[in-house]
Design a protein around this motif. Sequence first.
Motif, PDB file in Angstrom:
ATOM      1  N   SER A 299      -9.540   1.588  -3.961  1.00  0.00           N
ATOM      2  CA  SER A 299      -8.879   1.014  -2.798  1.00  0.00           C
ATOM      3  C   SER A 299      -9.904   0.333  -1.897  1.00  0.00           C
ATOM      4  CB  SER A 299      -8.134   2.092  -2.012  1.00  0.00           C
ATOM      5  OG  SER A 299      -7.646   1.577  -0.792  1.00  0.00           O
ATOM      6  N   LYS A 300     -11.009   1.005  -1.657  1.00  0.00           N
ATOM      7  CA  LYS A 300     -12.066   0.390  -0.845  1.00  0.00           C
ATOM      8  C   LYS A 300     -12.599  -0.877  -1.506  1.00  0.00           C
ATOM      9  CE  LYS A 300     -14.467   4.275  -0.300  1.00  0.00           C
ATOM     10  NZ  LYS A 300     -15.534   5.200   0.167  1.00  0.00           N
TER      11      LYS A 300
ATOM     12  N   ASP B 254      -0.594   5.045   3.874  1.00  0.00           N
ATOM     13  CA  ASP B 254      -1.460   6.078   3.314  1.00  0.00           C
ATOM     14  C   ASP B 254      -2.619   6.329   4.264  1.00  0.00           C
ATOM     15  OD1 ASP B 254      -3.627   7.342   1.745  1.00  0.00           O
ATOM     16  OD2 ASP B 254      -2.264   7.050   0.041  1.00  0.00           O
TER      17      ASP B 254
ATOM     18  N   SER C 144      -7.246   4.982  -6.765  1.00  0.00           N
ATOM     19  CA  SER C 144      -8.242   5.928  -6.265  1.00  0.00           C
ATOM     20  C   SER C 144      -8.805   5.430  -4.934  1.00  0.00           C
ATOM     21  CB  SER C 144      -9.382   6.093  -7.271  1.00  0.00           C
ATOM     22  OG  SER C 144     -10.164   4.907  -7.324  1.00  0.00           O
ATOM     23  N   ARG C 145      -9.406   6.336  -4.195  1.00  0.00           N
ATOM     24  CA  ARG C 145      -9.976   5.942  -2.904  1.00  0.00           C
ATOM     25  C   ARG C 145     -11.069   4.903  -3.085  1.00  0.00           C
ATOM     26  NH1 ARG C 145     -11.536  11.123   0.590  1.00  0.00           N
ATOM     27  NH2 ARG C 145     -12.111   9.440   2.038  1.00  0.00           N
ATOM     28  N   GLU C 146     -11.932   5.092  -4.077  1.00  0.00           N
ATOM     29  CA  GLU C 146     -13.012   4.149  -4.302  1.00  0.00           C
ATOM     30  C   GLU C 146     -12.491   2.777  -4.693  1.00  0.00           C
ATOM     31  OE1 GLU C 146     -16.274   4.335  -3.615  1.00  0.00           O
ATOM     32  OE2 GLU C 146     -15.625   6.184  -2.636  1.00  0.00           O
TER      33      GLU C 146
ATOM     34  N   GLU D  61      -5.178   8.373   4.195  1.00  0.00           N
ATOM     35  CA  GLU D  61      -6.501   8.509   3.591  1.00  0.00           C
ATOM     36  C   GLU D  61      -7.098   7.140   3.272  1.00  0.00           C
ATOM     37  OE1 GLU D  61      -8.072  11.823   0.648  1.00  0.00           O
ATOM     38  OE2 GLU D  61      -6.934  10.298  -0.449  1.00  0.00           O
ATOM     39  N   LEU D  62      -6.290   6.274   2.669  1.00  0.00           N
ATOM     40  CA  LEU D  62      -6.780   4.941   2.325  1.00  0.00           C
ATOM     41  C   LEU D  62      -7.000   4.087   3.568  1.00  0.00           C
ATOM     42  CD1 LEU D  62      -4.638   4.123  -0.845  1.00  0.00           C
ATOM     43  CD2 LEU D  62      -6.822   5.347  -0.664  1.00  0.00           C
TER      44      LEU D  62
ATOM     45  N   TYR E 106       0.799  -1.221   0.000  1.00  0.00           N
ATOM     46  CA  TYR E 106       0.000   0.000   0.000  1.00  0.00           C
ATOM     47  C   TYR E 106       0.837   1.280   0.000  1.00  0.00           C
ATOM     48  CZ  TYR E 106      -4.951  -0.803  -0.429  1.00  0.00           C
ATOM     49  OH  TYR E 106      -6.194  -1.045  -0.945  1.00  0.00           O
TER      50      TYR E 106
ATOM     51  N   ASP F  27     -10.306   5.157   5.153  1.00  0.00           N
ATOM     52  CA  ASP F  27     -11.430   4.568   4.423  1.00  0.00           C
ATOM     53  C   ASP F  27     -11.628   3.108   4.796  1.00  0.00           C
ATOM     54  OD1 ASP F  27     -11.900   6.941   3.054  1.00  0.00           O
ATOM     55  OD2 ASP F  27     -10.740   6.340   1.292  1.00  0.00           O
TER      56      ASP F  27
END
Length: 336
Positions: A66-67, A88, A62-64, A90-91, A51, A94
Amino acid sequence: MERQPGGQPDWNDETFLAGYTDLMKALGARYDGDPRLGYVDVGGYGSWGEYHTYALDGDKISRENSKRLVKAVLDAFPRTFVLMMTPDAELLRDAMELSPRLGIRVDCVGDGGFRGSRIDDVPAALERWKTAPWVGEWCGGSDADNQYELGLQQVRRYHIGALSSANFPERAAAMSPSQRTAFEKANKESGYRFVLSSMTLGPAVAGAPLTVSSSWSNVGVAPAYLPWNTTIELRDPRSDVVVFAGRSAVDLATMLPTGDKPVQVKDTFTLPATVPAGSYDVHVRVTSPRNYPGPLQLAITGREHDGSYRLGALTVTGSGTQVLAPAPVAVAGAAS
């Protein structure tokens, strides 16, 4: 699968995302719920699947998406803990929102900030040890004056449940006495260590209620996470045959570190009317309902060949209580 300029994968390519999801489904169909499997790393994205994109050029995931990777693993392994790397923030943030059984994996225990981890920027991740494992490995190198002492402090602060030292087994021979002490303490204190400090039983009358009061401590830094069945047994001292067994209500799976405040447990059983009057050995045995691994080793003395602990003797005659006091193993520097 599409590639970005420079050769790294296109992490947002549908072929990659769908393929990774299908791979997890296949692995989960075969291995989810296998008691030999402790946890599954999300992986998939970045250098070594960790990661981060160290030494790689190009766009991040992207965040989406990654989720989507995280959810693919969670969905494929509904009965298994899943681990998330921390470079990361942010990730990671999420991912924390998707499931309370998503735990933490950090590299470079013994290095300041775990060498690039953003764990301190995600408050939810700092509390996740209470419901899911924190797993780490010793760093191959360190910016600390004494990486083993720093690692010990990190084990205590972050409640690291499992600590790997497989990366550099040859280092043990080169450690100074103080380094070795810190190294051994860190490995010893990581995870859970349960102490049964006392047990009181009685009165013991065949066909009547039997009250058992016990005192338990977790002198490690993390819960056990998985369930354990604690059974109190009365055994014929001549044949070792169990004449009575009762399951205690103590919940070791969720017991957080207790510090100097042991958990008090009171159980009430009914002795069978068929138990003859006489003296019986009292054993306690902690086993996994998944039948793997073998009986849990407690931090007390007196372990028997079958993984149980003989605590003393109980006479089944009439009124009166008897106190059994197991001898705890000394725990140097146990975390609070």
